[in-house]
Design an enzyme around this catalytic site. Structure first.
Site, PDB file in Angstrom:
ATOM      1  N   ASP A  23      42.564  43.232  33.081  1.00  0.00           N
ATOM      2  CA  ASP A  23      42.922  41.998  33.766  1.00  0.00           C
ATOM      3  C   ASP A  23      42.390  42.108  35.206  1.00  0.00           C
ATOM      4  OD1 ASP A  23      44.366  39.510  34.118  1.00  0.00           O
ATOM      5  OD2 ASP A  23      45.776  40.680  35.330  1.00  0.00           O
ATOM      6  N   ASP A  25      43.313  39.709  38.391  1.00  0.00           N
ATOM      7  CA  ASP A  25      44.223  39.480  39.518  1.00  0.00           C
ATOM      8  C   ASP A  25      45.447  40.374  39.378  1.00  0.00           C
ATOM      9  OD1 ASP A  25      45.378  38.116  41.818  1.00  0.00           O
ATOM     10  OD2 ASP A  25      43.997  36.506  41.277  1.00  0.00           O
TER      11      ASP A  25
HETATM   12 MG    MG Z   1      46.926  39.629  36.504  1.00  0.00          MG
END
Ligand code: MG
Length: 309
Positions: A23, A25
């Protein structure tokens, strides 16, 4: 499937898995800036044999734009290493369909056109249902909020959701990377980790993004990660000690945690990063075993504090 946090891994995850589905962010960057140490951790994990792939629910940016951002932060990335929920949503062969993804430019006219189309019965695919999106100024309405507006007006819900925790984005990521032993790495329980669990893929939760220790204690079974680490470096490059049941408590590394009702005692935890992480791993398993998930905020806060967080 390994038990959340309990089984651990004697080998660093970078030596066990072939592809990290990372992932973005809260894992590699927060807003425009790199998470401290994350670029170096990705490079070191890659050198140890763990190929990085970058998987995002954000449909607003192209893979090339995302790769440029990552390279600017010192993270090795080509556009082909990036999989977005917009790519996973491109699944409507020859059928006119509405694909709804977030972009800051989405306005009333476009939402109205989308509503007319889905109300007329066209297939409707949402890139993701994230209620919020992090911005440099704070938290703002995300794609899920805009999907909600269309759903209210059209009187129906999307036919499919591409992004995490639904499986199309994950499937697309595994296919594109050819991963045989993937591990999902994320900072959110309700997208990254739940998505990994639905797909039967091991997961690593890092505490550099939105998930706090209290969220972990409250996590229902389907939201619990396979592994937990304070950051990407320790998560990918250090072993994960198992959490073992010992005489009325749970031990991880030097830390032993006992939960009685919602009273928590922690013994032996060192105060360095490793000690705190081991104490939190043991606390999570002990708390889940005690089925204390319904405890009030104060009890959760003091349990987390007892483990040094
Ligand atoms: Mg995230």
């Amino acid at each position: 499937m390994t038990r959340p946090l309990e089984d651990g891994s004697e080998q660093p995850l970078a030596a066990v898995h072939d592809v990290a589905l990372l992932d973005l962010d809260g894992v590699l960057y927060v807003g425009p800036d790199a998470v401290p140490g994350a670029p170096e951790a990705v490079a070191a994990a890659a050198a140890a044999g763990l190929r990085p792939a970058y998987v995002t629910n954000n449909a607003a940016r192209t893979p090339e734009t995302v790769a440029e951002h990552l390279r600017a932060l010192g993270v090795p990335a080509d556009a082909t290493d990036v999989v977005t929920s917009a790519q996973a949503a491109e699944m409507a062969d020859d059928v006119a369909a509405v694909v709804q993804g977030f972009a800051p430019e989405v306005g009333w006219r476009l939402l109205a056109e989308g509503t007319y189309a889905v109300a007329a019965g066209l297939p409707w695919i949402a890139s993701n249902l994230d209620a919020t999106v992090p911005t440099a100024k704070g938290t703002a309405p995300g794609n899920g909020a805009l999907v909600g507006l269309v759903a209210d007006a059209a009187g129906r819900r999307p036919d499919a959701v591409a992004g995490k925790p639904e499986t199309p984005l994950h499937r697309e990521s595994v296919e594109r990377t050819g991963a045989e032993r993937p591990i999902v790495v994320g900072d959110r329980l309700d997208t990254d980790i739940e998505g990994a669990n639905r797909a039967g893929t091991p997961s690593l939760l890092v505490l550099t993004g939105v998930c706090r220790p209290a969220d972990l204690l409250r996590a229902a079974a389907e939201l619990r990660p396979t592994y937990l680490a304070a950051d990407l470096r320790t998560g990918l490059l250090d072993p994960h000690p198992a959490v073992r049941s010992v005489d009325g408590g749970w031990q991880c590394g030097q830390a032993t945690v006992r939960v009685d009702g919602t009273d928590v005692t922690v013994d032996g935890a060192t105060e360095d990063g490793t000690g705190r992480t081991d104490a939190l791993r043991a606390l999570c398993v002990a708390w889940w075993a005690a089925e204390a998930a319904e405890a009030d905020d104060e009890a959760v806060r003091s349990a987390v504090a007892a483990a040094g967080w």
